[in-house]
Design an enzyme around this catalytic site. Sequence first.
Site, PDB file in Angstrom:
ATOM      1  N   ASP A 120       0.892  -1.160   0.000  1.00  0.00           N
ATOM      2  CA  ASP A 120       0.000   0.000   0.000  1.00  0.00           C
ATOM      3  C   ASP A 120       0.931   1.210   0.000  1.00  0.00           C
ATOM      4  OD1 ASP A 120      -2.024  -1.813   0.342  1.00  0.00           O
ATOM      5  OD2 ASP A 120      -2.849  -0.886   2.146  1.00  0.00           O
ATOM      6  N   HIS A 170       4.353  -7.608  -0.069  1.00  0.00           N
ATOM      7  CA  HIS A 170       3.927  -8.836  -0.744  1.00  0.00           C
ATOM      8  C   HIS A 170       4.667  -8.984  -2.072  1.00  0.00           C
ATOM      9  CE1 HIS A 170       0.255  -9.500   1.889  1.00  0.00           C
ATOM     10  NE2 HIS A 170       0.665  -8.288   2.247  1.00  0.00           N
ATOM     11  N   SER A 211       8.280   3.508   4.884  1.00  0.00           N
ATOM     12  CA  SER A 211       9.498   3.533   4.083  1.00  0.00           C
ATOM     13  C   SER A 211       9.168   3.513   2.596  1.00  0.00           C
ATOM     14  CB  SER A 211      10.410   2.375   4.462  1.00  0.00           C
ATOM     15  OG  SER A 211      11.706   2.601   3.961  1.00  0.00           O
TER      16      SER A 211
END
Length: 259
Positions: A86, A142, A226
């Site tokens: 995200d 992911h 990050s």
Amino acid sequence: MLKWLYRFMIELTNHSFSSKMIAFFTKSRLSAILIPSYAKIYQINQEEMEKSLHHYETLQQLFIRKLKAGARPIDQTANSIISPVDAVIEDIGTVSENKEIIVKGKTYSIQEMLGSDSAAEKYLNGLFIILYLSPSHYHRIHSPISGVVTRQWSLGHKSYPVNQLGLKYGKKPLSKNYRMITEVNARGRNIAIVKIGAMFVNSIELTHPNDHLVKGEEMAYFSFGSTVVLLFEKDSMELDSRITAPMAIKVGERIGYLK
């Protein structure tokens, strides 16, 4: 003057002692008092969290929260490449003949980012995508595609902010921050997934159980906000027509196609 002041303030605070103190606090029960205000300020979507807010005993637990099953549908197109996080897509471009990329008007060396000329060579004239995670984002990473991990290594020590101010005034955080690189071979094509540590907190934890990655499955997580940089070989990836920069994106949404 602003550039100098920004760097000076970061240097004052970005040392091992301050990093350890912040990490210690976020992992302590004392930090739980900040959880409700943190969730409110950053508008965290509590409906999609695996647990309710009161189940998190520290800020650290909230940072690395998991989501409910099905909260991030994974694009199932056979040759699709998905967003691994995200994030906000901050920039998209092409690696130059000099093995450099330009992000927010600043030039970064891919050779320096990856640690060697041989590692950078394969991405010459390939596409790069910069994905920035703020403190409000879900922090688990992911796999963007199914493939085999061919190499995994880390570089750097300190970490500077990688938000817009950091990219503009910092000391080239994309190529100098602590970073962990995972190189994946998918259908004969190499993809570099560069996970870049944030200010104060360098922790990047790997969670994939073996060297075989499956598109959409968790592979790592950040302990704080990050950035992820994706590097593709020349002519190996076709960007999805809807993708632009800047734009918000979530895990599982298609960013392109492997050629």
